[in-house]
Design a protein around this motif. Structure first.
Motif, PDB file in Angstrom:
ATOM      1  N   ASP A  82       0.952  -1.130  -0.299  1.00 45.68           N
ATOM      2  CA  ASP A  82       0.117  -0.010  -0.027  1.00 45.68           C
ATOM      3  C   ASP A  82       0.791   1.368   0.038  1.00 45.68           C
ATOM      4  OD1 ASP A  82      -1.810   2.165   0.310  1.00 45.68           O
ATOM      5  OD2 ASP A  82      -2.748   1.039   2.089  1.00 45.68           O
ATOM      6  N   ALA A  83       0.894   2.090  -1.052  1.00 47.44           N
ATOM      7  CA  ALA A  83       1.782   3.011  -1.224  1.00 47.44           C
ATOM      8  C   ALA A  83       1.587   4.183  -0.247  1.00 47.44           C
ATOM      9  CB  ALA A  83       1.718   3.743  -2.407  1.00 47.44           C
ATOM     10  N   THR A  84       0.310   4.135   0.305  1.00 47.32           N
ATOM     11  CA  THR A  84      -0.207   5.244   1.336  1.00 47.32           C
ATOM     12  C   THR A  84       0.519   4.742   2.951  1.00 47.32           C
ATOM     13  OG1 THR A  84      -2.148   4.113   1.890  1.00 47.32           O
ATOM     14  CG2 THR A  84      -1.974   5.650   0.157  1.00 47.32           C
ATOM     15  N   LYS A  85       0.907   3.434   2.939  1.00 46.56           N
ATOM     16  CA  LYS A  85       1.377   3.245   4.204  1.00 46.56           C
ATOM     17  C   LYS A  85       3.009   3.180   4.359  1.00 46.56           C
ATOM     18  CE  LYS A  85      -2.951   0.697   5.648  1.00 46.56           C
ATOM     19  NZ  LYS A  85      -3.220  -0.369   6.018  1.00 46.56           N
ATOM     20  N   TRP A  86       3.589   2.867   3.125  1.00 48.51           N
ATOM     21  CA  TRP A  86       4.866   2.552   2.900  1.00 48.51           C
ATOM     22  C   TRP A  86       5.641   3.730   2.346  1.00 48.51           C
ATOM     23  CZ3 TRP A  86       6.554  -1.101   6.053  1.00 48.51           C
ATOM     24  CH2 TRP A  86       5.508  -2.241   6.362  1.00 48.51           C
ATOM     25  N   LYS A  87       6.838   3.982   2.620  1.00 48.07           N
ATOM     26  CA  LYS A  87       7.630   4.853   1.849  1.00 48.07           C
ATOM     27  C   LYS A  87       8.017   4.568   0.273  1.00 48.07           C
ATOM     28  CE  LYS A  87      10.770   6.835   4.311  1.00 48.07           C
ATOM     29  NZ  LYS A  87      12.187   7.141   5.069  1.00 48.07           N
ATOM     30  N   ASN A  88       8.338   3.439   0.289  1.00 48.08           N
ATOM     31  CA  ASN A  88       8.414   2.737  -1.046  1.00 48.08           C
ATOM     32  C   ASN A  88       8.522   1.104  -0.866  1.00 48.08           C
ATOM     33  OD1 ASN A  88      11.169   1.614   0.247  1.00 48.08           O
ATOM     34  ND2 ASN A  88      11.974   3.935  -0.324  1.00 48.08           N
ATOM     35  N   GLU A  89       8.430   0.586  -2.158  1.00 44.93           N
ATOM     36  CA  GLU A  89       8.531  -1.015  -2.049  1.00 44.93           C
ATOM     37  C   GLU A  89       9.421  -1.563  -1.380  1.00 44.93           C
ATOM     38  OE1 GLU A  89       7.063  -3.123  -5.518  1.00 44.93           O
ATOM     39  OE2 GLU A  89       5.694  -1.544  -6.357  1.00 44.93           O
ATOM     40  N   ALA A  90      10.784  -0.925  -1.424  1.00 48.35           N
ATOM     41  CA  ALA A  90      11.868  -1.627  -0.878  1.00 48.35           C
ATOM     42  C   ALA A  90      11.537  -1.799   0.760  1.00 48.35           C
ATOM     43  CB  ALA A  90      13.025  -0.889  -1.012  1.00 48.35           C
ATOM     44  N   GLU A  91      11.173  -0.779   1.237  1.00 47.57           N
ATOM     45  CA  GLU A  91      10.670  -0.693   2.921  1.00 47.57           C
ATOM     46  C   GLU A  91       9.786  -1.755   2.932  1.00 47.57           C
ATOM     47  OE1 GLU A  91       8.409   2.428   5.344  1.00 47.57           O
ATOM     48  OE2 GLU A  91      10.644   2.930   5.131  1.00 47.57           O
ATOM     49  N   PHE A  92       8.740  -1.874   2.198  1.00 48.54           N
ATOM     50  CA  PHE A  92       7.893  -3.058   2.203  1.00 48.54           C
ATOM     51  C   PHE A  92       8.250  -4.268   2.341  1.00 48.54           C
ATOM     52  CE2 PHE A  92       4.827  -5.879   0.075  1.00 48.54           C
ATOM     53  CZ  PHE A  92       3.833  -6.017   1.219  1.00 48.54           C
ATOM     54  N   VAL A  93       9.196  -4.518   1.371  1.00 49.88           N
ATOM     55  CA  VAL A  93       9.888  -6.028   1.186  1.00 49.88           C
ATOM     56  C   VAL A  93      10.766  -6.191   2.641  1.00 49.88           C
ATOM     57  CG1 VAL A  93      11.398  -7.205  -0.162  1.00 49.88           C
ATOM     58  CG2 VAL A  93       9.658  -5.975  -1.262  1.00 49.88           C
ATOM     59  N   GLY A  94      11.259  -5.323   2.688  1.00 50.41           N
ATOM     60  CA  GLY A  94      12.152  -5.522   3.882  1.00 50.41           C
ATOM     61  C   GLY A  94      11.281  -5.766   5.217  1.00 50.41           C
ATOM     62  N   ASP A  95      10.377  -5.337   5.351  1.00 50.40           N
ATOM     63  CA  ASP A  95       9.426  -5.498   6.584  1.00 50.40           C
ATOM     64  C   ASP A  95       9.116  -6.891   6.349  1.00 50.40           C
ATOM     65  OD1 ASP A  95       7.537  -4.614   9.085  1.00 50.40           O
ATOM     66  OD2 ASP A  95       6.269  -5.504   7.533  1.00 50.40           O
ATOM     67  N   CYS A  96       8.593  -7.437   5.224  1.00 55.62           N
ATOM     68  CA  CYS A  96       8.114  -8.868   5.000  1.00 55.62           C
ATOM     69  C   CYS A  96       9.222  -9.981   5.111  1.00 55.62           C
ATOM     70  CB  CYS A  96       7.758  -9.002   3.372  1.00 55.62           C
ATOM     71  SG  CYS A  96       6.386  -8.012   3.001  1.00 55.62           S
TER      72      CYS A  96
END
Length: 728
Positions: free
Chosen positions: A200-214
């Motif tokens: 969700d682009a509104t919750k994460w700064k970028n996809e890299a940060e999202f994947v890092g959380d995953c």
């Protein structure tokens, strides 16, 4: 009858429990019979008294154990209920199987060369959906043997595997949860699915940060993975989970999923992989980027050999099959082995429209102008010259561009390190001073305005007063003066003073306009030194501008894209991205300029670029203090440009445009034109005027001394100088 027997009891035993007798009248008391002796009851042996302290301790232990037991089974019951509810809730969040197979964050771009052969990939490659049954059984078995040998036995979490991982971590001096994690394929799949959480682009700064959380490995995250894995085990079959894993796993080289990896490395479908190839792909799951065979084949083969051993130990391969796989390790396909055109592919990608980039999440196929034979020729030429003629330890860099006369780029090398991508491309990104390689545009302007190759100009001491800068006195590279020379000789010997005089006579604005129209898009200095190449340009711009000279005087826009289509669509969305543009100079002027530039190679500063049995034309270029060295030229079929210099702009040692760059250019052109029938250059050989006299090298006479038979250029220059310097 005798009554002597009265009063005697009956000769039978009394009832043990006599019936109650009916009440009778009282009788006179009779004498009490004598008491009969009761048999003594046997008593148990007397116990020894327990030690009160021991009894007290045992009592405490019994109480505590009972209390713990009562707490444990109650807590366990609560935990099981909560766990069951959590699994049930997680079960409801698991999407359907068909939504879980392609999990890429971005689209892919597949690049084909001019012949339609794949040479490069960009973005997240996905070759298509596969299942555990459709891939090669060797691949399926290799993945299970490597990642989860008890895959078909556990319910999503493997306590035995976790205990084994903890033991290994402790033995190797790490923490119990550091290093080996004991994760099952089901748990790894849960991680690949980010536990069902969508970006969700509104919750994460970028996809890299999202994947890092995953990908984080905290205890809380591990617990969630376990829940999700168990929920998947309930919802899907084992083969379904394995199918998701085989489609989602990253396998290096931009390949996501087994099909993409099989095509990327071996140019075959995942269903056709043999044991050695299957072991190599399965081995990538541990560290896909560093173990990818396109990055390090030796490490990839070592890991594959380990996987083959695991498959043999677990009965997936016979001894004969394992020995054969070790004896015949996997080899890359020609396309993967070549790793061709990394710099070229990067350049094409940088110029794609937004809707076709990898961020668009669409799969795109591009047909390009790249000729892989010419690409290898350029790379081999550079390597040969640097290996043979450049001293060890030199940090000098070089770049090469080869194109057709219409601007179609056929090869590109952006630095000494070939077969790479994602690095600085000196062919397109570096803006460097062009030096004398700029002079053909000065002479092109003169020829366009009616001057001829044998018109003359005086090479002599020369100074100009530059407003705001003072007096400027250009010098020739040799510090000598040749007197009156033809325009051809001036270009052949790369004389500076004639170039400045001609530029000033025809007008700097005209020269700048011609250079710009030929494709030099960088800002061009509006100073007299412009004629000497003080302005900056990229190698791609310079090579494209020379292509305009070869094609008869029309501008070209260098291009690499021939056709772009969305994967699966029959019709292309974009056609060629460049080609021949408007005419800059007339055709005769272009052909006369080609003649003059041919003399540069056959007689002048570019003699080291001469080709045996083939006409060629070009121009050398060396900037102040030899910070940049150029050679750009062409045969009848191809144009090639070479630049050499240091990235930090420090001077080269003993290098000029007529030296190593000319050597590299010659080596490139020898290889590029191999097998091509020699053709003459499209040039006009003018007739030399009978009265034309070209002076020999000498010290020129002072400017104030009148010249005999002055030509129009000299007349104009004298008038200009008088106006500038205030002379009569």
């Amino acid at each position: 009858m005798s009554d002597s027997g009265r009063g005697k009891g009956r000769l039978v035993a009394d009832r043990r429990y006599p019936k109650k007798a009916a009440p009778t009248k009282a009788k006179p008391a009779a004498a009490k019979p004598a008491k009969t002796a009761r048999p003594k009851r046997k008593t148990a042996p007397r116990r020894r008294s327990r030690n009160p302290i021991v009894a007290f301790i045992l009592g405490i232990f019994g109480f505590v154990f009972g209390l713990i037991w009562r707490i444990v089974w109650r807590v366990s019951a609560v935990v099981m209920i909560v766990l069951g509810l959590a699994v049930a809730y997680t079960y409801t969040t698991v999407p359907p199987l068909n939504q879980l197979l392609d999990g890429r964050a971005q689209g892919s771009v597949t690049l084909h060369d001019r012949d339609g052969k794949v040479f490069a990939w960009r973005g997240d490659q996905f070759g298509g959906t596969v299942t555990a049954d459709s891939v090669s059984p060797y691949l399926r078995d290799a993945v299970i043997a490597t990642e989860d040998r008890r895959f078909f036995l556990h319910p999503g979490v493997d306590p035995i595997g976790i205990a084994s991982a903890i033991r290994i971590n402790l033995r190797e001096g790490r923490g119990p949860l550091q290093g080996h994690g004991g994760s099952t394929i089901s748990q790894q799949t849960a991680k690949l699915l980010c536990l069902g959480v969508e970006y969700d682009a509104t919750k994460w700064k970028n996809e890299a940060e999202f994947v890092g959380d995953c990908r984080q490995g905290s205890l809380a995250r591990k617990a969630k993975e376990a829940l999700y894995a168990i929920a998947m085990e309930i919802k899907f079959t084992k083969k379904d989970i394995l199918s998701i894993y085989l489609n989602r796993a990253y396998l290096g080289g931009g390949a996501y999923g087994a099909e993409a990896a099989a095509q990327r490395y071996f140019s075959k479908p995942a269903s056709a992989l043999n044991p050695a190839e299957s072991a190599m792909i399965a081995g990538l799951l541990t560290a896909p980027s560093s173990l990818a065979p396109t990055s390090n084949m030796d490490r990839s083969r070592e890991r594959a050999a380990t996987v083959i051993g695991l498959m043999q130990d677990q009965g997936y391969l016979t001894t004969a099959q394992a020995d054969d796989a070790r004896a015949h390790p996997a080899v890359l396909s020609d396309a993967a082995e070549a790793r061709a055109g990394g710099y070229f592919a990067d350049w094409v990608m940088d110029n794609l429209p937004d809707f076709a980039s990898v961020e668009s999440r669409q799969d795109v196929e591009i047909r390009t102008t790249l000729d892989q034979r010419l690409q290898r020729a350029a790379e081999d030429a550079m390597n040969a010259v640097f290996d043979e003629k450049v001293r060890d330890g030199s940090k000098a860099q070089a770049a090469i561009v080869v194109m057709s006369a219409d601007g179609a780029v056929r090869a590109m090398v952006g630095g000494r390190k070939t077969g790479v991508s994602g690095v600085f491309n000196r062919a397109t990104q570096a803006k460097r001073q062009t030096g004398s390689a700029f002079k053909p545009f000065v002479y092109a302007t003169a020829l366009e305005l009616g001057h001829g190759p044998f018109d003359t100009v005086v090479d002599e001491p020369f100074c100009m007063n530059i407003p705001g800068s003072g007096q400027w006195c250009p010098k020739n590279y040799t510090k000598e003066f040749k007197g009156r020379v033809t325009l051809t000789d001036a270009l052949t010997n790369s004389l500076n003073i004639p170039a400045v005089k001609i530029s000033e006579s025809v007008g700097r604005d005209m020269v700048r306009q011609v250079a710009d129209q030929f494709g030099i898009r960088s800002d061009i200095d509006n100073t007299p030194a412009m004629a000497l190449g003080t302005s900056e340009a990229s190698l791609l711009e310079m090579t494209g501008a020379y292509a305009g000279i070869l094609n008869g005087g029309s501008s070209v826009r260098p291009y690499g894209l021939m056709e772009l289509r969305i994967k699966g669509d029959p019709d292309p969305m974009i056609g060629a991205g460049g080609g021949i543009g408007e005419r800059v100079i007339n055709e005769n002027a272009a052909k006369e300029l080609i003649y003059m530039m041919e003399k540069v190679i056959s007689e002048g500063t570019g003699r080291r670029a001469r080709l045996e049995g083939r006409e060629a034309a070009g121009k050398t270029g060396t900037t102040q203090a030899a910070r940049d060295a150029w050679f750009v030229g062409f045969t009848a079929d191809y144009v090639a440009g070479v630049w050499m210099g240091n990235d930090d702009n420090t001077p080269l040692t003993g290098v000029t445009g007529g030296g190593l760059p000319a050597d590299i250019w010659r080596e490139v052109m020898v290889r590029v034109n191999e097998g091509i029938e020699p053709k003459p250059l499209p040039m006009i050989v003018p007739e030399r005027p009978a009265t034309q006299v070209v002076s020999q090298p000498q010290q020129a006479e002072p400017q104030s001394q009148p010249q005999r038979q002055p030509d129009p250029i000299e007349n104009f220059m004298n008038k200009l100088l008088r106006d500038i310097l205030g002379g009569n």
